[in-house]
Design an enzyme around this catalytic site. Structure first.
Site, PDB file in Angstrom:
ATOM      1  N   ALA A  63       0.841  -1.209   0.000  1.00  0.00           N
ATOM      2  CA  ALA A  63       0.000   0.000   0.000  1.00  0.00           C
ATOM      3  C   ALA A  63       0.871   1.252   0.000  1.00  0.00           C
ATOM      4  O   ALA A  63       1.945   1.269   0.607  1.00  0.00           O
ATOM      5  CB  ALA A  63      -0.883  -0.003   1.244  1.00  0.00           C
ATOM      6  N   GLY A 108       0.481  -5.366   0.251  1.00  0.00           N
ATOM      7  CA  GLY A 108      -0.263  -5.435  -1.003  1.00  0.00           C
ATOM      8  C   GLY A 108       0.569  -5.929  -2.174  1.00  0.00           C
ATOM      9  O   GLY A 108       0.017  -6.465  -3.141  1.00  0.00           O
ATOM     10  N   GLU A 111       0.216  -9.513  -1.854  1.00  0.00           N
ATOM     11  CA  GLU A 111      -1.186  -9.850  -2.162  1.00  0.00           C
ATOM     12  C   GLU A 111      -1.442  -9.796  -3.662  1.00  0.00           C
ATOM     13  O   GLU A 111      -2.193 -10.610  -4.204  1.00  0.00           O
ATOM     14  CB  GLU A 111      -2.123  -8.896  -1.412  1.00  0.00           C
ATOM     15  CG  GLU A 111      -2.116  -9.133   0.098  1.00  0.00           C
ATOM     16  CD  GLU A 111      -2.977  -8.125   0.835  1.00  0.00           C
ATOM     17  OE1 GLU A 111      -2.663  -6.922   0.744  1.00  0.00           O
ATOM     18  OE2 GLU A 111      -3.955  -8.529   1.471  1.00  0.00           O
ATOM     19  N   GLU A 131       1.143  -6.141   7.700  1.00  0.00           N
ATOM     20  CA  GLU A 131       0.031  -5.244   8.018  1.00  0.00           C
ATOM     21  C   GLU A 131      -0.296  -5.148   9.501  1.00  0.00           C
ATOM     22  O   GLU A 131      -0.573  -4.053  10.003  1.00  0.00           O
ATOM     23  CB  GLU A 131      -1.241  -5.646   7.245  1.00  0.00           C
ATOM     24  CG  GLU A 131      -1.234  -5.229   5.789  1.00  0.00           C
ATOM     25  CD  GLU A 131      -0.563  -6.244   4.864  1.00  0.00           C
ATOM     26  OE1 GLU A 131       0.158  -7.124   5.373  1.00  0.00           O
ATOM     27  OE2 GLU A 131      -0.763  -6.128   3.652  1.00  0.00           O
TER      28      GLU A 131
HETATM   29  N1  COA Z   1       4.328   3.684   0.440  1.00  0.00           N
HETATM   30  C1  COA Z   1       4.776   4.897   0.072  1.00  0.00           C
HETATM   31  N2  COA Z   1       6.071   5.191  -0.115  1.00  0.00           N
HETATM   32  C2  COA Z   1       6.934   4.190   0.057  1.00  0.00           C
HETATM   33  C3  COA Z   1       6.554   2.904   0.423  1.00  0.00           C
HETATM   34  C4  COA Z   1       5.184   2.665   0.629  1.00  0.00           C
HETATM   35  N3  COA Z   1       4.725   1.457   0.954  1.00  0.00           N
HETATM   36  N4  COA Z   1       7.659   2.117   0.535  1.00  0.00           N
HETATM   37  C5  COA Z   1       8.695   2.912   0.236  1.00  0.00           C
HETATM   38  N5  COA Z   1       8.277   4.165  -0.041  1.00  0.00           N
HETATM   39  C6  COA Z   1       9.088   5.329  -0.373  1.00  0.00           C
HETATM   40  C7  COA Z   1       9.891   5.779   0.835  1.00  0.00           C
HETATM   41  O1  COA Z   1       9.101   6.594   1.684  1.00  0.00           O
HETATM   42  C8  COA Z   1      11.016   6.548   0.186  1.00  0.00           C
HETATM   43  O2  COA Z   1      10.575   7.807  -0.218  1.00  0.00           O
HETATM   44  P1  COA Z   1      11.503   9.115   0.092  1.00  0.00           P
HETATM   45  O3  COA Z   1      12.709   8.910  -0.779  1.00  0.00           O
HETATM   46  O4  COA Z   1      10.626  10.242  -0.338  1.00  0.00           O
HETATM   47  O5  COA Z   1      11.798   9.073   1.555  1.00  0.00           O
HETATM   48  C9  COA Z   1      11.259   5.713  -1.091  1.00  0.00           C
HETATM   49  O6  COA Z   1      10.063   4.963  -1.322  1.00  0.00           O
HETATM   50  C10 COA Z   1      12.383   4.729  -0.926  1.00  0.00           C
HETATM   51  O7  COA Z   1      12.150   3.985   0.235  1.00  0.00           O
HETATM   52  P2  COA Z   1      13.335   3.562   1.221  1.00  0.00           P
HETATM   53  O8  COA Z   1      12.727   3.031   2.470  1.00  0.00           O
HETATM   54  O9  COA Z   1      14.301   4.676   1.340  1.00  0.00           O
HETATM   55  O10 COA Z   1      13.982   2.409   0.318  1.00  0.00           O
HETATM   56  P3  COA Z   1      14.693   1.079   0.767  1.00  0.00           P
HETATM   57  O11 COA Z   1      15.138   0.441  -0.502  1.00  0.00           O
HETATM   58  O12 COA Z   1      15.697   1.352   1.849  1.00  0.00           O
HETATM   59  O13 COA Z   1      13.555   0.185   1.463  1.00  0.00           O
HETATM   60  C11 COA Z   1      11.400  -0.927   1.620  1.00  0.00           C
HETATM   61  C12 COA Z   1      12.483  -0.317   0.699  1.00  0.00           C
HETATM   62  C13 COA Z   1      10.271  -1.345   0.690  1.00  0.00           C
HETATM   63  C14 COA Z   1      11.982  -2.156   2.369  1.00  0.00           C
HETATM   64  C15 COA Z   1      10.951   0.114   2.663  1.00  0.00           C
HETATM   65  O14 COA Z   1      10.673   1.333   2.002  1.00  0.00           O
HETATM   66  C16 COA Z   1       9.712  -0.283   3.414  1.00  0.00           C
HETATM   67  O15 COA Z   1       9.782  -1.049   4.359  1.00  0.00           O
HETATM   68  N6  COA Z   1       8.532   0.227   2.971  1.00  0.00           N
HETATM   69  C17 COA Z   1       7.274  -0.041   3.617  1.00  0.00           C
HETATM   70  C18 COA Z   1       6.801  -1.443   3.226  1.00  0.00           C
HETATM   71  C19 COA Z   1       5.542  -1.847   3.933  1.00  0.00           C
HETATM   72  O16 COA Z   1       5.454  -1.928   5.138  1.00  0.00           O
HETATM   73  N7  COA Z   1       4.508  -2.157   3.115  1.00  0.00           N
HETATM   74  C20 COA Z   1       3.285  -2.701   3.580  1.00  0.00           C
HETATM   75  C21 COA Z   1       2.204  -1.711   3.492  1.00  0.00           C
HETATM   76  S1  COA Z   1       0.729  -2.449   4.095  1.00  0.00           S
END
Ligand code: COA
Length: 255
Positions: A63, A108, A111, A131
């Protein structure tokens, strides 16, 4: 920037999530783009298989948590409805979808991959449903599709711990079909194999498995017959028999 790219390669299309600066998170633009792509794929007679992949460092981070922050309760409900319709369009597509996963594939993102018919992961892929740690639950089919795929005990462990699992563990659990060094090449090779099949056979075989596997056996066998009945009058069935007799590859037309 177009949030979802569609590459027409004849019988095999590539649908690519294209919001790498948000790690292909499922915001409105991505979800609407995916719904549109699923509709185009379904309407195009020549397509047999679709590889679904992500641009940038990962497949999909789930998401869009930034966009979600700006939504009120009604907007969240409406958006989750759109997400579910989109995922269902992939799952029930008449074409075969193969998800090619790399990097983090969370919430997601997983999913969505679960809606594909097959999943190929790069060795660096990490899957999980975090989640509950975010104060929500997997609301785009995860609580329903994951136990159907891997069994209740494994699904509950993944959902209730919210832990992340590396590709080899995902393979062991049955979440993905294959792990490869080059996930896109491996998914394309798998799609090429799928494309050897007759289009109507692929559609009806997918329908028989999708709609039949959780029915009582008798009802499932009735459904299988109904799917077979669709195939009996087709030109492609006759072409398959002719090609076998003439010792040549069949030329299927989806008719
Ligand atoms: N929604 C919105 N933006 C997201 C995102 C998400 N789910 N996941 C990553 N981003 C954005 C970050 O905020 C960041 O933006 P910024 O540069 O403006 O700060 C950019 O994408 C890069 O993310 P970053 O965390 O710096 O990259 P990474 O390669 O170190 O890590 C992830 C990648 C996916 C492991 C990490 O971003 C993360 O854990 N995201 C959340 C995942 C999550 O919990 N998803 C489930 C949602 S129900």
């Amino acid at each position: 920037m177009t949030a979802v790219l569609v590459d027409d390669r004849g019988p095999l299309w590539v649908v690519r999530l294209n919001a790498p600066d948000r790690r292909n998170a499922l915001g409105r633009a991505v979800v609407e783009g995916l719904l549109d792509a699923a509709g185009r794929v379904a309407r195009e007679k020549a397509v047999r298989a679709v590889v679904l992949c992500g641009e940038g460092p990962n497949f999909c981070a789930g998401a869009d948590l930034k966009e979600r922050q700006g939504m009120d309760q009604a907007q969240v409900r409406e958006f989750v409805g759109l997400l579910n319709r989109t995922f269902r369009a992939v799952e029930s597509s008449p074409k075969v979808w193969i998800a090619a996963i790399h990097g983090p594939c969370l919430g997601g993102g997983l999913e969505l991959a679960l809606c594909a018919d097959l999943r190929v992961a790069r060795r660096d892929a990490v899957v999980g449903l975090p989640e509950v740690r975010l104060g929500i639950l997997p609301g785009a089919g995860g609580t329903q599709r994951l136990p159907r795929l891997v069994g209740v005990a494994r699904a509950k462990e993944m959902i209730l711990t919210g832990s992340r699992y590396p590709a080899d563990e995902a393979l062991r659990l049955g979440v993905v079909n294959r792990v490869a060094d080059n996930h896109e090449a491996a998914a394309l090779a798998l799609a090429d194999e799928v494309c050897q099949g007759a289009p109507i056979s692929l559609t009806q075989a997918k329908r028989a498995v999708n709609d039949g596997w959780d029915l009582p056996l008798e009802a499932g066998l009735v459904l299988e017959r109904a799917c077979y009945d669709v195939i009996i009058p087709t030109q492609d069935r006759l072409e398959g028999l002719r090609a076998f007799a003439e010792k040549r590859p069949p030329q299927y037309k989806g008719e």
